[in-house]
Write an enzyme that holds these catalytic residues in place. Structure first.
Site, PDB file in Angstrom:
ATOM      1  N   LYS A  79      -3.284  81.632 -48.996  1.00  0.00           N
ATOM      2  CA  LYS A  79      -4.723  81.064 -48.684  1.00  0.00           C
ATOM      3  C   LYS A  79      -5.039  81.963 -47.300  1.00  0.00           C
ATOM      4  O   LYS A  79      -4.541  81.994 -46.244  1.00  0.00           O
ATOM      5  CB  LYS A  79      -4.730  79.747 -48.601  1.00  0.00           C
ATOM      6  CG  LYS A  79      -6.131  79.020 -48.489  1.00  0.00           C
ATOM      7  CD  LYS A  79      -6.139  77.784 -48.168  1.00  0.00           C
ATOM      8  CE  LYS A  79      -5.779  77.393 -46.641  1.00  0.00           C
ATOM      9  NZ  LYS A  79      -6.608  76.183 -46.182  1.00  0.00           N
TER      10      LYS A  79
ATOM     11  N   LYS B 164      -7.509  79.985 -41.020  1.00  0.00           N
ATOM     12  CA  LYS B 164      -7.724  80.013 -39.518  1.00  0.00           C
ATOM     13  C   LYS B 164      -6.467  80.420 -38.649  1.00  0.00           C
ATOM     14  O   LYS B 164      -6.283  81.101 -37.682  1.00  0.00           O
ATOM     15  CB  LYS B 164      -8.338  78.942 -38.915  1.00  0.00           C
ATOM     16  CG  LYS B 164      -9.668  78.436 -39.557  1.00  0.00           C
ATOM     17  CD  LYS B 164      -9.839  77.159 -38.618  1.00  0.00           C
ATOM     18  CE  LYS B 164     -11.078  76.262 -39.382  1.00  0.00           C
ATOM     19  NZ  LYS B 164     -10.436  75.130 -40.084  1.00  0.00           N
TER      20      LYS B 164
ATOM     21  N   LYS C  98       2.446  72.955 -43.534  1.00  0.00           N
ATOM     22  CA  LYS C  98       2.118  72.820 -42.206  1.00  0.00           C
ATOM     23  C   LYS C  98       3.259  72.578 -41.343  1.00  0.00           C
ATOM     24  O   LYS C  98       3.477  72.991 -40.153  1.00  0.00           O
ATOM     25  CB  LYS C  98       0.721  72.131 -41.666  1.00  0.00           C
ATOM     26  CG  LYS C  98      -0.337  72.804 -42.215  1.00  0.00           C
ATOM     27  CD  LYS C  98      -1.553  72.302 -41.580  1.00  0.00           C
ATOM     28  CE  LYS C  98      -2.893  73.000 -42.062  1.00  0.00           C
ATOM     29  NZ  LYS C  98      -4.094  72.334 -41.392  1.00  0.00           N
TER      30      LYS C  98
HETATM   31  N1  AQP Z   1      -9.164  80.180 -47.924  1.00  0.00           N
HETATM   32  C1  AQP Z   1      -9.992  79.024 -48.199  1.00  0.00           C
HETATM   33  N2  AQP Z   1     -10.777  79.433 -49.380  1.00  0.00           N
HETATM   34  C2  AQP Z   1     -11.756  78.604 -49.844  1.00  0.00           C
HETATM   35  N3  AQP Z   1     -12.105  77.305 -49.145  1.00  0.00           N
HETATM   36  C3  AQP Z   1     -11.263  77.370 -47.937  1.00  0.00           C
HETATM   37  N4  AQP Z   1     -11.345  76.289 -47.021  1.00  0.00           N
HETATM   38  C4  AQP Z   1     -10.374  76.533 -46.148  1.00  0.00           C
HETATM   39  N5  AQP Z   1      -9.900  77.651 -46.272  1.00  0.00           N
HETATM   40  C5  AQP Z   1     -10.421  78.159 -47.586  1.00  0.00           C
HETATM   41  C6  AQP Z   1     -12.162  74.778 -47.015  1.00  0.00           C
HETATM   42  O1  AQP Z   1     -12.833  74.814 -45.909  1.00  0.00           O
HETATM   43  C7  AQP Z   1     -13.027  73.476 -45.617  1.00  0.00           C
HETATM   44  C8  AQP Z   1     -12.343  73.168 -44.107  1.00  0.00           C
HETATM   45  O2  AQP Z   1     -11.337  73.432 -43.958  1.00  0.00           O
HETATM   46  P1  AQP Z   1     -10.577  72.937 -42.854  1.00  0.00           P
HETATM   47  O3  AQP Z   1     -10.822  73.420 -41.666  1.00  0.00           O
HETATM   48  O4  AQP Z   1     -10.859  71.444 -42.778  1.00  0.00           O
HETATM   49  O5  AQP Z   1      -8.916  72.885 -43.039  1.00  0.00           O
HETATM   50  P2  AQP Z   1      -8.050  73.874 -43.763  1.00  0.00           P
HETATM   51  O6  AQP Z   1      -8.380  73.513 -45.403  1.00  0.00           O
HETATM   52  O7  AQP Z   1      -6.626  73.707 -43.601  1.00  0.00           O
HETATM   53  O8  AQP Z   1      -8.524  75.449 -43.502  1.00  0.00           O
HETATM   54  P3  AQP Z   1      -7.898  76.567 -42.772  1.00  0.00           P
HETATM   55  O9  AQP Z   1      -8.971  77.486 -42.446  1.00  0.00           O
HETATM   56  O10 AQP Z   1      -6.363  76.759 -43.342  1.00  0.00           O
HETATM   57  O11 AQP Z   1      -7.649  75.856 -41.231  1.00  0.00           O
HETATM   58  P4  AQP Z   1      -6.239  75.564 -40.570  1.00  0.00           P
HETATM   59  O12 AQP Z   1      -5.479  77.076 -40.373  1.00  0.00           O
HETATM   60  O13 AQP Z   1      -6.592  75.312 -39.441  1.00  0.00           O
HETATM   61  O14 AQP Z   1      -5.182  74.840 -41.372  1.00  0.00           O
HETATM   62  C9  AQP Z   1     -12.179  72.702 -46.723  1.00  0.00           C
HETATM   63  O15 AQP Z   1     -13.332  72.264 -47.700  1.00  0.00           O
HETATM   64  C10 AQP Z   1     -11.134  73.788 -47.272  1.00  0.00           C
HETATM   65  O16 AQP Z   1     -10.855  73.421 -48.672  1.00  0.00           O
END
Ligand code: AQP
Length: 341
Positions: A205, A208, A121
């Site tokens: 991955k 969002k 990040k």
């Molecule tokens: N691609 C994924 N596959 C499986 N699990 C996922 N999670 C996120 N992306 C995937 C799981 O969703 C939960 C919440 O995630 P988060 O919002 O706290 O943050 P993150 O892991 O950083 O998810 P994002 O979507 O990638 O958000 P941004 O882009 O804002 O950083 C967690 O349990 C995560 O494992």
């Protein structure tokens, strides 16, 4: 670090959270929210909308408030019952911030520097990343341990942070000579879609915050958008295989078959059997139908719930009061252990 210390003997409790940092994706749903719902029947569960984590990168305040209510609505639309599980947003329960500070003083810089999420990040400009982004895993440890939670359902990407929470718990217990005070929480990473990958790049991955909207299915996407995104999803030139071992080196095939299995609540072997020898176009067509069938009721319910923000706020307030009732005695003991008078 070794986990050798007297074991925690308190009750089992589940804690997890999702950041209100944009539209929820199919990855968030399959990797986390769907699994939160499955755990609700068998465990004492605390599910948080982690708005303090979200501001580790810039969030427009109006968007943050909307997304906080939307994640709460998505929790409920997916099947979380605010009477059985505790649903609230992190900033309402001050124990998270207080314990995070104590853990900032327990965790070591070297541990934090190894965290892959910070490296990803912060990118090439670490000096411009917020201090909060670097300290994120200490806040996550506080989220979990303020409840003495023992089990943390997460996607594969969060495994390293849960492991760091174990290290922090163990070091706290050792430093303050309180063996077994904090549990060493276990990541719970199960199912066919623990790491849903980008539809544009099977090595990345689904996220969002990916700049390409075509890389992800959002929980708010309409039928046409879902169909178009699967139609354009990256593939390889070979027919679909019959055995899991043949998915080696075929990340896009693995991803689409894994999404299908998770949505259908089937084993990957069953799905491999179903599509063995088929072209990607057949899988994509059936996956589109299945995704629409599973997500539409959730999307419609989110829209219905979002029409009454007052009710969502009331649920968050009620959840926060129940959350505080758990954290307050734990924090009173923590303050005494640390020597705060
Ligand atoms: N691609 C994924 N596959 C499986 N699990 C996922 N999670 C996120 N992306 C995937 C799981 O969703 C939960 C919440 O995630 P988060 O919002 O706290 O943050 P993150 O892991 O950083 O998810 P994002 O979507 O990638 O958000 P941004 O882009 O804002 O950083 C967690 O349990 C995560 O494992």
């Amino acid at each position: 670090m070794s986990d050798e210390q007297p074991t925690y003997t308190g009750p089992e409790r589940v804690f997890s959270g999702v950041q209100p940092s944009g539209n929820l994706t199919l990855g968030n749903y399959l990797g986390a929210i769907k699994r939160f719902v499955e755990m609700q029947d068998r465990h004492d569960c605390v599910y948080c909308v982690v708005d303090m984590h979200a501001i580790t990168v810039w969030q427009d305040p109006t968007d943050l408030a909307r997304a906080t209510r939307e994640v709460t609505a998505a929790y409920m639309a997916a099947g979380l019952d605010p009477k059985r599980s505790i649903l609230f947003n992190q900033s309402k329960v001050l124990a998270h911030a207080e314990l995070a500070w104590i853990f900032n003083c327990v965790a070591r810089m070297g541990w934090m520097e190894r965290m892959t999420q910070f490296k990803e990040k912060s990118g090439k400009h670490k000096e411009r990343a917020s201090l909060g982004l670097f300290a994120y895993p200490a806040l996550m440890a506080a989220d979990i341990l303020a409840y003495k939670a023992t089990h943390v359902p997460v996607g594969e990407d969060q495994k390293q942070h849960v492991e760091l929470s174990r290290d922090i718990a163990q070091k706290f217990n050792n430093d303050y000579q309180r063996p077994g005070f904090f549990p060493l929480p276990e990541p719970v990473i199960q199912g066919a879609a623990t790491r849903v990958m980008s539809l544009r790049d099977g090595a990345k991955k689904m996220s969002k915050s990916d700049p390409s909207d075509m890389s992800r299915i959002n929980l708010t996407d309409d039928h046409d958008a879902i169909a178009a995104k699967f139609r354009k999803a990256k593939t390889d030139p070979h027919p679909l295989p019959a055995h899991e071992s043949e998915l080696e080196g075929r990340p896009e095939a693995r991803n689409l078959l894994g999404i299908y299995a998770a949505l259908a609540d089937e084993e990957l072997v069953t799905v491999l059997d179903k599509f063995a020898g088929a072209q990607f176009s057949q899988l994509k067509g059936e996956l589109t139908e299945l995704t629409i069938a599973k997500l539409t009721p959730i999307t419609e319910e989110v829209t219905r719930l979002m029409a009454d923000e007052g009710e969502i706020d009331r649920i968050l307030e009620d959840g926060a009061a129940r959350a505080r009732a758990i954290t307050e005695p734990i924090m009173a003991e923590v303050r005494q252990i640390v020597g705060f008078v």
